[in-house]
Design an enzyme around this catalytic site. Sequence first.
Site, short mmCIF file in Angstrom:
data_model
loop_
_atom_site.label_atom_id
_atom_site.label_comp_id
_atom_site.label_asym_id
_atom_site.label_seq_id
_atom_site.Cartn_x
_atom_site.Cartn_y
_atom_site.Cartn_z
N ASP A 159 0.90 -1.16 -0.16
CA ASP A 159 -0.03 -0.20 0.18
C ASP A 159 0.91 1.23 -0.01
OD1 ASP A 159 0.90 -0.24 2.53
OD2 ASP A 159 -0.87 -0.23 3.54
N HIS A 160 2.06 1.07 0.56
CA HIS A 160 2.91 2.39 0.51
C HIS A 160 3.53 2.90 -1.03
CE1 HIS A 160 2.27 1.90 4.82
NE2 HIS A 160 3.09 3.09 5.12
N ASP B 141 3.88 -1.41 11.45
CA ASP B 141 3.52 0.01 11.09
C ASP B 141 3.01 0.41 12.22
OD1 ASP B 141 2.68 1.35 8.57
OD2 ASP B 141 1.54 1.79 10.28
N ARG C 204 -0.54 12.42 10.53
CA ARG C 204 0.71 12.98 10.89
C ARG C 204 0.82 14.38 10.04
NH1 ARG C 204 3.57 7.50 11.52
NH2 ARG C 204 3.15 7.12 13.65
N SER D 293 6.60 6.86 13.01
CA SER D 293 6.56 5.65 12.48
C SER D 293 7.26 4.49 12.96
CB SER D 293 6.87 5.83 10.87
OG SER D 293 7.97 5.04 10.66
N ARG E 207 9.29 2.66 11.27
CA ARG E 207 10.24 2.16 10.37
C ARG E 207 11.40 1.93 11.08
NH1 ARG E 207 9.90 8.07 7.46
NH2 ARG E 207 7.57 7.41 7.63
C1 MIC Z 1 4.05 6.13 8.43
O1 MIC Z 1 2.87 6.58 8.58
O2 MIC Z 1 4.87 6.62 8.81
C2 MIC Z 1 4.47 4.74 7.95
C3 MIC Z 1 4.89 4.96 6.60
O3 MIC Z 1 3.11 4.13 7.65
C4 MIC Z 1 5.18 4.06 8.83
C5 MIC Z 1 5.89 2.79 8.48
C6 MIC Z 1 6.93 3.14 7.63
O4 MIC Z 1 7.76 3.80 7.90
O5 MIC Z 1 7.07 2.26 6.49
C7 MIC Z 1 4.56 3.78 10.33
O6 MIC Z 1 3.74 4.50 10.55
O7 MIC Z 1 4.92 2.80 10.91
FE1 SF4 Z 2 -0.06 4.56 5.05
FE2 SF4 Z 2 1.35 5.26 7.71
FE3 SF4 Z 2 -0.26 7.06 5.95
FE4 SF4 Z 2 -1.40 4.98 7.43
S1 SF4 Z 2 -0.22 6.74 8.47
S2 SF4 Z 2 -1.83 5.80 5.39
S3 SF4 Z 2 -0.21 3.42 7.13
S4 SF4 Z 2 1.46 6.00 5.39
#
Ligand code: MIC
Ligand code: SF4
Length: 656
Positions: free
Chosen positions: A64-65, A119, A379, A547, A549
């Site tokens: 999805d990313h 995630d 965010r 996140s 990550r």
């Molecule tokens: C995000 O919202 O920052 C992400 C991308 O979904 C991350 C995961 C990632 O960095 O791949 C998260 O929230 O954990």
């Molecule tokens: Fe995707 Fe992270 Fe955004 Fe949710 S917060 S939509 S998991 S990038």
Amino acid sequence: MPKTLAYKILEDHLLSGRLVPGEEITIRMDQTLTQDATGTMVYLQLEALDPGRVATELSVSYVDHNTLQSGFMNADDHAFLESVAKRHGIVFSKAGNGICHQLHLENFGAPGKTLLGSDSHTPTGGGLGMIAIGAGGLDVAVAMAKGTYSLAVPKVLGVRVTGALRPWVSAKDVILYVLQKLSVKGGVGKIVEYYGDGLKALSVTDRATITNMGAELGATTSVFPSDETTRAYLAAQGRADVWKPLAADPGCVYDETLDVDLSELEPLVALPHSPDNVVPVREAGPVKVDQVAIGSCTNSSFADLMKVAAILKGRSVAKDVSLVIAPGSSAILAKLAENGALADLIRAGARVIECACGPCIGMGQSPCSGGVSLRTFNRNFRGRSGTPDAGIYLVSPETAAYSALSGVLSTGFGGAGDADGIALPSLPAAEPLRKNDAFFLYDAAADKTNTPLVMGPNIKPFPLNKPLPDTLFLRVTMKAGDNITTDDIMPAGTKVLPYRSNVPYMSNFCFETIDTGFPERCRTVTEENSGYDGCAIVGGQNYGQGSSREHAALAPLHLGVRVVLARSFARIHRSNLINSGILPLVFEDPADYDRLALFNELYFENLPGQLRSGGPITVRNLADQSSFRVLGGFSEQEIDLLFAGGKINLLKGGSR
Ligand code: MIC
Ligand code: SF4
């Protein structure tokens, strides 16, 4: 003794340890989820653990990313993920099917189950009465291989909900209110548990919006009871069989409490650049809007988009506003197409894009320079949208849609909307969504471990640390402030995100938005004969928030970082550092943070002895020959990980 719902579910899954706040427990993990941006590392690590079929009841791998596919990298990653899924009996969700958390809620979440996801927004599942936790990729790999997860027992913060929401006020405003009260650090070390009369007015997808953004509180997870509303939602999904009633025992005592009277709430907005920078929309001042973005795992449900469609129906988006909408799942998009709401969105001038994370993670739709973007996301960290000087405002779908029409941050709350003739739809608590099996691949056959792995040229091995030495001589290569996010440490966006499988390449962008010199400084420290054992990062409070990550630990590891000294750490990032064998250490005296500077040389003596003693660790700063003390607060298991130089080394038997 009467128990909280959170502890009841944890107790049901307890394998070892005691349910006492702060103590370490190991629990059974029923389910896992991964997404593609963290998933390739998770599955490389899983392969290194050499498992057969996954040990969980259900594991799902979502894409999805990284769906822009602006080069071969992402498609190669998707093929790799699909091949791993086949080998180990993991359900695979293809690109285009939607956002992992929305899809998991719709199709697999079940009351009383545990879920671990790579995630940070995995707690979305708490809307269905699950204990759903976000973690670093390696922890998720281990959960798949062994079916277990270890964590420090969180306290439980009870949120008593009363009243009912007024029109134009919705679940997003509830969680924005909680963020305003508690801040981005307010949930650290806690599970947020919702209870009270007001819950009956919140649908499962409303609840999921609230638990989703509980991640922004720094909470371990958030949870709602499983009640008639939950039953109706699951029944509408054709999954009534997984329903069971769940609630806290009457009279249970919470470690902390917060009251939320839904009837008192009004539309709120989180101003740039933090999700807890919350004020009422009416107090935000005149804010002219360039872009409105609706979607993300927080607010992309069918009900959310039906409200948006009703507000936009027969009207046009303001001439100078770009409205973009990313539905949460292909089932939602299909249903909007079938019932005509999609046409209402398009006719109003919305850009309807793929069911994916998209703009939420900076994959396209970056606002114009200095632009204002209203987003229903979770965010609004500086730069995350892909435009460093853009201002991102977090709002509800109702506020977003209304503002898209007016061209300024505004709400229909308090009569204005109705005065414009906009009537919000009254939606049933749950609307059946037909699961889109065309996007799911199931391969449950017993042993497929001989299925070949498909590995494209961008997929590089993950870095491994060395076992803990007796002494460490380090150079400070970064001094950062408070609330540093993992988006700061390892940015995402179109330039970097496609390289999630290539840590050496990604590490060139480490801390890019704060200080572009970091990778180069690290390289001079790690070059041969420099005399140093590696680098140290100095951070303020809540270091590594945001996140999950793992790349925010793996890229520094690749660059030679051995220690991070901070005033405090966010939970998932701290675990990711430990899993990588990097020491997260907290200043005993927070003022020592001020005494440290870039390029200081730090000396750690008798590290194994100091760590095992459990007491403060002494560090010598060679700049002025002073000493200061830091605290590890490590569990026995964490110390073993650090001694081995990380989790993979430990599991592969590399401990000393
Ligand atoms: C995000 O919202 O920052 C992400 C991308 O979904 C991350 C995961 C990632 O960095 O791949 C998260 O929230 O954990
Ligand atoms: Fe995707 Fe992270 Fe955004 Fe949710 S917060 S939509 S998991 S990038």
